[in-house]
Design an enzyme around this catalytic site. Structure first.
Site, PDB file in Angstrom:
ATOM      1  N   LYS A 168       0.828  -1.214   0.000  1.00 42.85           N
ATOM      2  CA  LYS A 168       0.000   0.000   0.000  1.00 42.85           C
ATOM      3  C   LYS A 168       0.863   1.264   0.000  1.00 42.85           C
ATOM      4  CE  LYS A 168      -4.033  -2.134   0.347  1.00 42.85           C
ATOM      5  NZ  LYS A 168      -3.634  -3.548   0.339  1.00 42.85           N
TER       6      LYS A 168
HETATM    7  C1  LIG Z   1      -4.105  -4.598  -0.130  1.00 46.35           C
HETATM    8  C2  LIG Z   1      -3.289  -5.822  -0.117  1.00 46.35           C
HETATM    9  C3  LIG Z   1      -3.455  -6.820  -1.085  1.00 46.35           C
HETATM   10  C4  LIG Z   1      -4.539  -6.778  -2.126  1.00 46.35           C
HETATM   11  O1  LIG Z   1      -4.438  -5.784  -3.083  1.00 46.35           O
HETATM   12  P1  LIG Z   1      -5.729  -5.307  -3.890  1.00 46.35           P
HETATM   13  O2  LIG Z   1      -5.259  -4.199  -4.704  1.00 46.35           O
HETATM   14  O3  LIG Z   1      -6.740  -4.896  -2.857  1.00 46.35           O
HETATM   15  O4  LIG Z   1      -6.209  -6.484  -4.658  1.00 46.35           O
HETATM   16  C5  LIG Z   1      -2.623  -7.913  -1.040  1.00 46.35           C
HETATM   17  N1  LIG Z   1      -1.686  -8.034  -0.073  1.00 46.35           N
HETATM   18  C6  LIG Z   1      -1.501  -7.107   0.868  1.00 46.35           C
HETATM   19  C7  LIG Z   1      -0.466  -7.328   1.903  1.00 46.35           C
HETATM   20  C8  LIG Z   1      -2.285  -5.964   0.881  1.00 46.35           C
HETATM   21  O5  LIG Z   1      -2.097  -5.037   1.831  1.00 46.35           O
END
Ligand SMILES: *Cc1c(COP(=O)(O)O)cnc(C)c1O
Length: 477
Positions: free
Chosen positions: A114
């Site tokens: 993120k």
């Molecule tokens: C948010 C997240 C995901 C998923 O990503 P999306 O864009 O919501 O599909 C996968 N792994 C981690 C650790 C995340 O924080």
């Protein structure tokens, strides 16, 4: 480049407006009017670029220089990635001597993927707001990684008040501390009890507040959730970056395996491919909440009960960015998309017409990975390669193993590792309990530092969240 709504109810808007509003005024998601495309020659030139230069090259296709001049764009990018602990920003490591690679997306300040788009998004917001001398309240629902990334990026910015909402007890203690120990007086984490459907319940409250035009205006609400176009846009960059790191020749097709929750990361992959990146297959890796698995492999989207798993960041029921992906697959037919969304909202079920299903399966495969498989994968990879995966990266690797019949042995497979294992010590602990004599603790200095600080948070139960939040936001404006 202007931005339209997936629902077709607004006139196209410039980039800054799309980013500051988050959702379009008709409730749709912002999408670029057209997806830019790189020629093979341009791709060739990009092949040797390091991450930041690549980022600049790609983002210039989406952001006009009248909105962000080139020098400012460079500075915004530099600032957004300055807090990353690796010089490479997003390193790619080879998995043993096989054709399996791990792209490490967790070297940002809060150790999850993120951070990659959030820093740039929030810096852009701050840049635009400062120019207009305005302020915004960011509310966001988090399954554990979005909240910390937003809180870190927003901390100390005068233009923003940041309200991360999380289902209390359903995210790891380490994730919670990343939000509550920040000591920034514009960051206000809210731990919400009684969320039967986890983060999805919180999304309902966020959607309600955004749905009330008057309130949205009064509270100056905006969202940095994964629906914000800027996040999807920035996430296209790491596909190019990963591709150029592993492909021997530009043109070779590479496989990407991605742990999918709200489908933002994969939607970005899809857009990168539409921009000309040679991708053989995307593996849509899900856990037991196999919403996206059902979409790709069974041809329907359905709302089911939430299952709590050890890969909690992808415990998501409604993959919001899927609507964006569907919009492009319907060739921008907003009426059709409106009908689909209506049907899904009314019945909690949407069966796709066979031709459309066939089309969006092009270049996508999907599988579900149980907790048992996730833990076994962490153990196997650690035993074989002394590499410690986090549960989400493990879901990606396990999914790549499951789906390997969908490509040939020579093909390179890049698995996206989306979090640092130190964010999930309980899960890692469960793995190492199983192997007698093996001891392993996983840690990271920033996680340790947060243990010795006060928590600053608000708590409430789900049924009073909406009024309590409205009240609290008012006091900060
Ligand atoms: C948010 C997240 C995901 C998923 O990503 P999306 O864009 O919501 O599909 C996968 N792994 C981690 C650790 C995340 O924080």
């Amino acid at each position: 480049m202007k931005y339209k709504s997936t629902l077709g109810g607004i006139e196209p808007v410039p980039f800054d407006q799309a980013i500051l509003e988050g959702f379009a005024a008709d409730g749709g998601l912002f999408v670029p009017e057209t997806i830019p495309r790189f020629s093979p020659r341009e791709l060739q030139n990009m092949a040797t670029m390091e991450y930041l230069e690549l980022a600049e090259t790609i983002l210039k296709k989406f952001i006009d220089p009248e909105i962000i001049p080139a020098d400012d764009l460079r500075e915004l990018l530099n600032n957004s990635f300055a807090g990353f602990e690796s010089n490479e920003i997003i390193p790619v490591v080879r998995f043993g001597s096989s054709n399996l690679f791990i792209q490490e997306l967790f070297h940002g300040p809060t150790l999850s993927f993120k951070d990659i788009a959030m820093g740039f998004l929030i810096n852009c917001m701050d840049y635009f707001l400062a120019r207009k001398n305005e302020k915004l309240s960011l509310i966001l629902a988090t399954t554990g990684d979005t909240g910390p990334a937003a809180a870190w990026a927003a901390a100390g910015k005068d233009t923003l008040e940041c309200w991360p909402l999380y289902p209390k007890g359903m995210i790891s203690e380490e994730q919670e501390r990343q939000m509550t120990t920040l000591e920034a007086d514009n960051v206000h984490p809210v731990g919400v009890t009684g969320c039967k459907n986890g983060g999805d319940d919180l999304d309902v409250v966020v959607a309600n507040l955004f749905g009330d035009g008057q309130l949205k205006k009064e509270l100056k609400l905006s969202s940095v959730n994964s629906i914000n176009w800027c996040r999807v846009m920035v996430q296209t960059i790491h596909y190019f970056h990963g591709y150029f790191k592993v492909a021997e020749d530009v043109g070779e097709e590479v496989v990407f395996s991605v742990p999918a929750g709200a489908f933002g990361n994969l939607c970005a992959g899809f857009i990168a491919r539409s921009m000309g990146l040679p991708v053989k297959k995307f593996v849509c890796a899900t856990n037991d909440n196999g919403t996206l698995y059902r979409v790709f492999e069974k041809g329907y989207l359905s709302q089911e009960e939430l299952i709590t798993t050890c890969s909690s960041a992808i415990d998501i029921l409604v993959p919001y960015n899927f609507w964006r992906f569907l919009y492009f697959n319907c060739a921008g037919d907003t009426e059709l998309l409106n009908d689909f969304i209506k049907e899904f909202n009314e019945h909690g079920l949407l069966r796709f017409p066979a031709d459309l299903w066939k089309q969006f399966r092009t270049g996508f495969v999907s599988t579900t990975i149980s907790d048992e498989e996730t833990l076994a994968t962490i153990a196997t990879v650690y035993a074989q390669d002394a590499y410690l995966l986090d549960p989400h990266g493990a879901v990606a690797v396990a999914a790549a193993w499951n789906c390997q019949d969908s490509w040939s042995q020579q093909d390179k497979v890049v698995c996206l590792a989306t979090a640092h294992p130190a964010k999930f010590p309980d899960v890692i602990g469960q793995v190492f309990h199983r192997i007698p004599g093996l001891k392993l603790t996983t840690t990271h200095p920033s996680i340790e530092a947060a243990r010795n600080r006060f928590h600053h948070l608000r708590t409430c139960s789900y049924d009073v969240l909406e009024p309590a939040l409205v009240r609290a936001i008012r006091t900060r404006l």
